[in-house]
Design an enzyme around this catalytic site. Structure first.
Site, PDB file in Angstrom:
ATOM      1  N   ARG A 122       0.859  -1.184   0.000  1.00  0.00           N
ATOM      2  CA  ARG A 122       0.000   0.000   0.000  1.00  0.00           C
ATOM      3  C   ARG A 122       0.894   1.231   0.000  1.00  0.00           C
ATOM      4  O   ARG A 122       1.777   1.345   0.843  1.00  0.00           O
ATOM      5  CB  ARG A 122      -0.943   0.029   1.188  1.00  0.00           C
ATOM      6  CG  ARG A 122      -2.118   0.960   0.918  1.00  0.00           C
ATOM      7  CD  ARG A 122      -3.107   1.015   2.044  1.00  0.00           C
ATOM      8  NE  ARG A 122      -3.860  -0.226   2.237  1.00  0.00           N
ATOM      9  CZ  ARG A 122      -4.797  -0.361   3.180  1.00  0.00           C
ATOM     10  NH1 ARG A 122      -5.081   0.638   3.981  1.00  0.00           N
ATOM     11  NH2 ARG A 122      -5.442  -1.497   3.311  1.00  0.00           N
ATOM     12  N   SER A 132      -8.332   0.617   0.532  1.00  0.00           N
ATOM     13  CA  SER A 132      -9.292   0.737   1.622  1.00  0.00           C
ATOM     14  C   SER A 132      -9.665   2.195   1.887  1.00  0.00           C
ATOM     15  O   SER A 132     -10.087   2.888   0.987  1.00  0.00           O
ATOM     16  CB  SER A 132      -8.723   0.061   2.864  1.00  0.00           C
ATOM     17  OG  SER A 132      -9.728  -0.125   3.801  1.00  0.00           O
ATOM     18  N   ASP A 163     -13.851   0.634   0.171  1.00  0.00           N
ATOM     19  CA  ASP A 163     -13.906  -0.716  -0.404  1.00  0.00           C
ATOM     20  C   ASP A 163     -14.882  -1.615   0.339  1.00  0.00           C
ATOM     21  O   ASP A 163     -14.927  -2.832   0.119  1.00  0.00           O
ATOM     22  CB  ASP A 163     -12.517  -1.346  -0.530  1.00  0.00           C
ATOM     23  CG  ASP A 163     -11.798  -1.470   0.805  1.00  0.00           C
ATOM     24  OD1 ASP A 163     -12.346  -1.006   1.821  1.00  0.00           O
ATOM     25  OD2 ASP A 163     -10.689  -2.032   0.823  1.00  0.00           O
ATOM     26  N   ARG A 189     -15.395  -2.299   5.850  1.00  0.00           N
ATOM     27  CA  ARG A 189     -15.640  -1.880   7.226  1.00  0.00           C
ATOM     28  C   ARG A 189     -16.995  -1.182   7.328  1.00  0.00           C
ATOM     29  O   ARG A 189     -17.556  -0.737   6.341  1.00  0.00           O
ATOM     30  CB  ARG A 189     -14.525  -0.955   7.680  1.00  0.00           C
ATOM     31  CG  ARG A 189     -13.154  -1.619   7.408  1.00  0.00           C
ATOM     32  CD  ARG A 189     -12.036  -0.999   8.150  1.00  0.00           C
ATOM     33  NE  ARG A 189     -11.914   0.406   7.919  1.00  0.00           N
ATOM     34  CZ  ARG A 189     -11.282   1.225   8.742  1.00  0.00           C
ATOM     35  NH1 ARG A 189     -10.733   0.770   9.843  1.00  0.00           N
ATOM     36  NH2 ARG A 189     -11.199   2.492   8.466  1.00  0.00           N
ATOM     37  N   THR A 222      -3.386  -8.211  16.059  1.00  0.00           N
ATOM     38  CA  THR A 222      -4.168  -7.194  15.366  1.00  0.00           C
ATOM     39  C   THR A 222      -4.256  -7.473  13.871  1.00  0.00           C
ATOM     40  O   THR A 222      -3.230  -7.744  13.238  1.00  0.00           O
ATOM     41  CB  THR A 222      -3.492  -5.827  15.534  1.00  0.00           C
ATOM     42  OG1 THR A 222      -2.993  -5.754  16.849  1.00  0.00           O
ATOM     43  CG2 THR A 222      -4.450  -4.700  15.293  1.00  0.00           C
ATOM     44  N   GLU A 243     -12.663  -6.477  15.058  1.00  0.00           N
ATOM     45  CA  GLU A 243     -11.596  -5.643  15.613  1.00  0.00           C
ATOM     46  C   GLU A 243     -12.102  -4.220  15.777  1.00  0.00           C
ATOM     47  O   GLU A 243     -13.023  -3.790  15.081  1.00  0.00           O
ATOM     48  CB  GLU A 243     -10.324  -5.688  14.766  1.00  0.00           C
ATOM     49  CG  GLU A 243     -10.456  -5.123  13.386  1.00  0.00           C
ATOM     50  CD  GLU A 243      -9.144  -5.211  12.605  1.00  0.00           C
ATOM     51  OE1 GLU A 243      -8.147  -5.737  13.111  1.00  0.00           O
ATOM     52  OE2 GLU A 243      -9.132  -4.735  11.460  1.00  0.00           O
TER      53      GLU A 243
END
Ligand SMILES: *[C@@H]1O[C@H](CO)[C@@H](O)[C@H](O)[C@H]1NC(C)=O
Ligand SMILES: CC(=O)N[C@H]1CO[C@H](CO)[C@@H](O)[C@@H]1O
Length: 590
Positions: free
Chosen positions: A62, A142, A301, A304, A377, A401
Site C-alpha cells: 500500500r 481501503s 472498499d 468496514r 491485530t 476488531e
C-alpha cells in the site's frame, strides 16, 4: 538494497535505479515524469520515488501512486505480480487449473480493459473459497487518502496471507524485476482462453451465502425504523442495497452525493468513516430530511462498517468499533442460540477478536459457555485462525476488531462491511419492533455482561529512535534491566505482556502465547482495577497507538465513575509512559 542517499555512492545508486527504471517502464506517463525530474535535476523528488522499493508484507502493498520503485504504478505492479506468479507456481502444481482471481475497487487507475466491475473487498476472499482457487489479488487502498492504492493478497484458504508467504513472495519479486515480454501486453492477456469473469455467478452465490444469516425475514413489516446508508464514494452502494434486499429489508436511503464510486472523494476530507462525524455530515442531513434514526457507513472498499444512531436528545451517537462489536456479537449469539437451543452446542462455538479490541466477547463467552480467542491485530490473523477452527469442525460465529471490522459469516474469512450492514439492519429493525434503540440495547448488554468502556488514541512519531527509546524505557523501568513498571501513577499493574520480546508475566513459563514480532513494538499492561492498556506501533503509519479498556464486573453500573476511572488511567499512562518523550511526539490532530 535501500539506496544510501547521503553520500556520493548514494547518488550513483540513485542514477542506476533511475536508469534501470527507464529501461523497464513502458507506461509513457510515469516514464516521462521521471525524465522530467531528471531534466530538472529534482534530486529530492527522485529520491522520494526511488529511495527504497515498497516492501511486500502480509498486507501486500500500500503506497501512493506515482513513478518509481517506492510507489504504486504499472511497473511495480508488474514486478510484484511476476514475483507472486513465480511463488504460486512453486507452491501449487495445478495453478493453471485452479486459477487466481483479480479484483479491484473504485480507486483511480487506468481503465483495466477487462469486462468486470469494481468489487466490495469481501467478494474476493469469498471467490477464492467458493471456487477453490489458489489465491486472490485485490487492488484496493481501503480508506487511505485518494493518492494511495494497494495490492492485497489472499491465499488458497480464503484468508489474507501470513508469514512466511510474505517473505517468499518478496524474494520472488526480487528475482523477477525485469518485465517479462508479455507482461505489458494487456490486450493479449484479455484474449487468453484461461481468462474468465466469474462476477455474475459470484454475485449470486455471495448473496445466497449471506442470506443464511437472515433470521427474521419480514421483520420490516412491523418495524418503522428508517436507515440511511453511505458508501463514502466507494463501491458499497450496490452491494449494500442488494444485501438489504437479500434480507428482505426495506432499501436504506442512500446518500446521493456519495453513492457512486468517485476516486476523488469530493465531499470528504478523508474517506474514512472511523474519523467520525465529518464523514457522516451528509448522512445526518439526509436522515434529518427522511426521518431516519440510524446511519450505516462503509469505507470505500466496503470492508468496514460504522453505525450512528440519533438519540432522544437529537444528538447523533457514533458507535465505536468496540461498541458495535458488542452489539453485533450479542445479536449473532442471540440468533444462533435460537436455532441451536441444545445446551451442548455452545461447546463447539467460537468468537474471536484482536487483542487490542474490547474484551466484551470474552465476558459474553464466559457467561454463555462458548469459546473466545484473541489474535494479533488485523484480520489476517482472525481469518487464518477462523479457518483452522473451521477445519477442526468448530463453528466460528463472529470476529471483530476495534477498527470497525466485522466478520459475521465464515463464508468470508475477512472483515465484510456488506454482510455486517445487512445483519446490523436486521438487528436494528428487530429491536425497533420492540421499541428498543441500539444505545439502549448496548446498555442492556453491559448490564448483563459487565460494562466495557474503552478509549483509544495515538501519538504521531516519525523517528524510530524515539519509539525504541520510549518502549525500551518500559522494558528497563527505573533503569533496571528487564524490569517492567509495577505501577502507573497510582494504578497497580497486575501483569505485563510484551509481544516484541515474547514475555508474558501471566504465563507459567513467562512466554507469550500469541506470536511475537521483534520488528514492531507492542506491550500490554493489565491493571488490578480491571483496566487493560496496549501500546503498539503501527505497521503502516508513523504512529504509536494506545488502546485502553476498563472491564467492570456485571452489576457495576456506575458508568460515571467508571468513565472517570478510565480517564484517570489514560491520563496516568500518557503522563508516565509517553511524556518522557513528549517533545518528540505529536498528539493526534483534533
Ligand atoms: C418507546 O420508547 C420511548 C422511550 O425510549 C418512549 O418514550 C415511547 O413512549 C415508547 N413507545 C412505545 C410505543 O412504547
Ligand atoms: C418494504 C419491504 O421491503 N417490504 C418487505 C417486507 O417483507 C415482506 C416479506 O416478509 C416482503 O414481501 C416485503 O416486500
Amino acid at each position: 538494497r535501500k539506496c544510501n542517499m547521503g553520500d556520493g555512492t548514494g547518488d550513483i545508486e540513485l542514477d542506476q535505479a533511475v536508469s534501470q527504471w527507464l529501461q523497464y517502464d513502458q507506461n509513457p506517463k510515469t516514464a516521462s515524469l521521471v525524465q522530467d525530474m531528471m531534466k530538472e535535476g529534482a534530486v529530492d523528488a527522485l529520491k522520494k520515488c526511488f529511495s527504497s522499493r515498497m516492501e511486500f508484507g502480509t498486507a501486500g502493498l500500500r503506497a501512493a501512486m506515482g513513478p518509481g520503485v517506492s510507489c504504486m504504478n504499472d511497473l511495480t505492479i508488474i514486478q510484484t505480480t511476476q514475483g507472486f506468479c513465480h511463488y504460486l507456481e512453486e507452491s501449487f502444481e495445478n495453478l493453471k487449473e485452479r486459477g487466481v482471481v483479480i479484483g479491484y475497487d473504485a480507486r483511480a487507475h487506468p481503465p483495466s480493459g477487462g469486462s468486470s466491475k469494481p468489487l466490495a473487498v469481501s467478494l474476493q476472499p469469498f471467490t477464492v473459497s467458493h471456487l477453490g482457487l489458489c489465491a486472490g489479488i485485490m487492488v484496493t487502498a481501503s480508506h487511505n487518502p485518494k493518492q494511495d492504492n494497494g495490492y492485497k493478497v489472499y491465499w488458497e484458504n480464503g484468508a489474507q496471507i501470513v508469514s512466511p508467504h510474505d517473505k517468499g513472495i518478496s524474494k520472488a519479486i526480487e528475482i523477477n524485476l525485469e518485465p517479462w515480454p508479455e507482461s505489458w501486453n494487456a490486450e493479449e492477456a484479455l484474449k487468453s482462453p484461461l481468462l474468465k469473469d466469474p462476477y455474475q455467478d459470484i454475485h449470486t452465490q455471495y448473496f445466497k451465502a449471506i442470506q443464511k444469516h437472515c433470521h427474521h425475514r419480514g421483520v420490516n413489516k412491523s418495524s418503522e425504523v428508517k436507515i440511511v446508508h453511505t458508501s463514502v464514494h466507494g463501491v458499497g452502494h450496490a452491494f449494500v442495497q442488494a444485501a438489504f434486499k437479500a434480507f428482505d429489508l426495506p432499501a436504506p436511503f442512500a446518500v446521493e452525493e456519495q453513492k457512486d464510486p468517485d476516486p476523488e472523494f469530493p465531499t470528504v476530507k478523508y474517506p474514512n468513516p472511523e474519523e467520525g462525524e465529518g464523514v457522516l455530515t451528509l448522512s445526518f442531513a439526509l436522515a434529518g430530511r427522511e426521518g431516519a434514526t440510524v446511519v450505516l457507513a462503509n469505507d470505500p472498499d466496503a470492508d468496514r462498517l460504522a453505525v450512528a444512531e440519533k438519540q432522544e436528545s437529537g444528538q447523533w451517537q457514533v458507535f465505536s468499533g468496540n461498541e458495535l462489536g458488542a452489539l453485533l456479537g450479542w445479536w449473532m449469539f442471540r440468533c444462533w442460540k435460537q436455532q441451536n437451543p441444545e445446551a451442548d452446542a455452545v461447546k463447539n462455538l467460537y468468537m474471536l477478536s484482536s487483542t487490542v479490541s474490547s474484551k466484551i466477547l470474552r465476558a459474553i463467552a464466559v457467561k454463555e459457555g462458548f469459546h473466545f480467542e484473541e489474535t494479533l491485530t488485523g484480520f489476517k490473523w482472525m481469518g487464518n485462525r477462523a479457518k483452522e477452527l473451521l477445519d477442526q469442525g468448530k463453528s466460528v460465529l463472529f470476529a471483530f476488531e476495534e477498527a470497525i471490522g466485522y466478520m459475521c459469516s465464515p463464508f468470508v474469512l475477512d472483515k465484510d462491511g456488506v454482510s455486517a450492514a445487512a445483519i446490523a439492519g436486521e438487528m436494528i429493525s428487530f429491536l425497533a419492533t420492540k421499541n428498543i434503540s441500539l444505545s439502549q440495547q448496548l446498555t442492556t448488554i453491559f448490564t448483563e455482561y459487565g460494562y466495557h468502556i474503552s478509549k483509544n488514541s495515538y501519538f504521531i512519531c516519525h523517528d524510530q529512535t524515539v519509539i525504541r527509546t520510549l518502549f525500551d524505557r518500559l522494558r528497563n523501568y527505573g533503569g533496571q534491566k528487564d524490569s517492567y513498571p509495577s505501577d502507573c501513577g497510582g494504578f497497580s499493574i497486575s501483569s505485563v505482556r510484551d509481544l516484541t520480546t515474547g514475555y508474558d508475566s501471566n504465563q507459567p513459563d513467562k512466554k507469550a502465547v500469541l506470536p511475537t514480532s521483534s520488528s514492531s513494538q507492542m506491550i500490554t499492561f493489565s491493571f488490578s482495577n480491571g483496566g487493560v492498556a496496549t501500546m503498539r506501533t503501527s505497521g503502516t503509519e508513523p504512529k504509536i497507538k494506545y488502546y485502553t479498556e476498563l472491564c467492570a464486573a456485571p452489576g457495576n453500573s456506575d458508568v460515571k465513575h467508571l468513565k472517570k476511572e478510565l480517564d484517570d488511567l489514560v491520563k496516568a499512562i500518557v503522563e508516565n509512559f509517553f511524556e518522557p518523550q513528549k517533545n518528540k511526539l505529536q498528539p493526534k490532530p483534533e
